[in-house]
Design a protein around this motif. Structure first.
Motif, short mmCIF file in Angstrom:
data_model
loop_
_atom_site.label_atom_id
_atom_site.label_comp_id
_atom_site.label_asym_id
_atom_site.label_seq_id
_atom_site.Cartn_x
_atom_site.Cartn_y
_atom_site.Cartn_z
N ALA A 33 0.84 -1.19 0.00
CA ALA A 33 0.00 0.00 0.00
C ALA A 33 0.88 1.24 0.00
N GLU A 34 0.38 2.29 -0.65
CA GLU A 34 1.09 3.57 -0.69
C GLU A 34 0.10 4.70 -0.50
N LEU A 35 0.60 5.79 0.07
CA LEU A 35 -0.19 7.00 0.25
C LEU A 35 0.06 7.90 -0.95
N VAL A 36 -1.02 8.34 -1.60
CA VAL A 36 -0.90 9.25 -2.74
C VAL A 36 -1.33 10.63 -2.26
N MET A 37 -0.38 11.55 -2.27
CA MET A 37 -0.62 12.89 -1.76
C MET A 37 -1.58 13.66 -2.67
N PRO A 38 -2.11 14.79 -2.18
CA PRO A 38 -3.10 15.55 -2.95
C PRO A 38 -2.65 16.01 -4.34
N ASP A 39 -1.35 16.12 -4.58
CA ASP A 39 -0.91 16.51 -5.93
C ASP A 39 -1.10 15.38 -6.94
N GLY A 40 -1.39 14.17 -6.44
CA GLY A 40 -1.62 13.02 -7.32
C GLY A 40 -0.37 12.42 -7.91
N LYS A 41 0.78 13.03 -7.67
CA LYS A 41 2.04 12.54 -8.23
C LYS A 41 3.02 12.05 -7.18
N THR A 42 2.86 12.50 -5.95
CA THR A 42 3.77 12.10 -4.88
C THR A 42 3.19 10.88 -4.18
N TRP A 43 3.91 9.78 -4.28
CA TRP A 43 3.52 8.52 -3.63
C TRP A 43 4.51 8.28 -2.49
N VAL A 44 3.98 7.97 -1.30
CA VAL A 44 4.84 7.79 -0.13
C VAL A 44 4.50 6.45 0.53
N SER A 45 5.54 5.72 0.89
CA SER A 45 5.34 4.47 1.61
C SER A 45 6.67 3.91 2.05
N GLU A 63 2.63 3.24 -14.56
CA GLU A 63 2.59 2.08 -15.44
C GLU A 63 1.68 1.03 -14.80
N HIS A 64 0.89 0.38 -15.61
CA HIS A 64 -0.03 -0.67 -15.16
C HIS A 64 -1.01 -0.20 -14.09
N PRO A 65 -1.80 0.82 -14.38
CA PRO A 65 -2.77 1.29 -13.37
C PRO A 65 -3.79 0.23 -12.96
N GLU A 66 -3.97 -0.78 -13.79
CA GLU A 66 -4.93 -1.85 -13.46
C GLU A 66 -4.44 -2.71 -12.30
N ARG A 67 -3.20 -2.56 -11.90
CA ARG A 67 -2.65 -3.35 -10.79
C ARG A 67 -2.90 -2.70 -9.42
N TRP A 68 -3.60 -1.57 -9.41
CA TRP A 68 -3.84 -0.83 -8.18
C TRP A 68 -5.33 -0.62 -7.95
N ASP A 69 -5.75 -0.69 -6.68
CA ASP A 69 -7.07 -0.27 -6.24
C ASP A 69 -6.87 0.91 -5.29
N TYR A 70 -7.89 1.77 -5.18
CA TYR A 70 -7.75 3.00 -4.40
C TYR A 70 -8.90 3.21 -3.43
N LEU A 71 -8.57 3.80 -2.31
CA LEU A 71 -9.54 4.43 -1.42
C LEU A 71 -9.24 5.92 -1.51
N THR A 72 -10.27 6.72 -1.70
CA THR A 72 -10.09 8.16 -1.87
C THR A 72 -10.77 8.89 -0.73
N PHE A 73 -10.06 9.85 -0.16
CA PHE A 73 -10.58 10.65 0.95
C PHE A 73 -10.51 12.12 0.57
N ASP A 74 -11.62 12.81 0.74
CA ASP A 74 -11.63 14.25 0.51
C ASP A 74 -11.03 14.94 1.72
N LEU A 75 -10.13 15.88 1.46
CA LEU A 75 -9.62 16.71 2.53
C LEU A 75 -10.65 17.81 2.80
N ASN A 76 -10.49 18.50 3.91
CA ASN A 76 -11.46 19.51 4.30
C ASN A 76 -11.59 20.59 3.24
#
Length: 130
Positions: A33-45, A63-76
């Motif tokens: 699992a990785e955290l995707v920051m609000p810019d959508g390009k910074t992945w942290v883990s 690459e290979h976006p089909e290999r990932w599932d996401y949970l999305t959270f709206d920030l305030n």
């Protein structure tokens, strides 16, 4: 209104023995699992597959976006609150940068019915949950 979101990306790809082993061991369809920051390009883990340390990296194209599932959270929606949320995330990332992978905690927490945790080590889902 512009939406500001944070995502958790779960890897379900079938590449490599270690991914297969982790999925088998944890009885999960995900191996990382990785955290995707609000810019959508910074992945942290923290990954046992890369540096084995908490790191941030930029991904301009996934690459290979089909290999990932996401949970999305709206920030305030309120800017000061949202900025505080992102600042706290960045502080946690900075505070844990360079921490190593907690293989012992990950394995023993699967065997015993309680959390086993090394103070300065993490595994990916534990780091994101914290």
């Amino acid at each position: 209104m512009e939406r500001h979101q944070l995502k958790i990306a779960f890897y379900k790809g079938d590449s490599g023995f270690l991914h297969k082993f982790i999925r088998w061991w944890t009885k999960s369809k995900y191996s990382h699992a990785e955290l995707v920051m609000p810019d959508g390009k910074t992945w942290v883990s923290i990954s046992p597959f890369l540096s084995s340390k908490v790191t941030a990296r930029k991904r301009d194209k996934l690459e290979h976006p089909e290999r990932w599932d996401y949970l999305t959270f709206d920030l305030n929606w309120r800017k000061p609150v949202r900025e505080y949320q992102v600042a706290q995330l960045n502080k946690f990332i900075t505070d844990t940068a360079g921490c190593k992978y907690d293989w012992t905690g990950m394995v023993l927490s699967q065997i015993f019915p309680y959390l086993i945790k090394h103070r300065d080590r993490w595994y990916c889902s534990e780091w994101i949950a914290h």
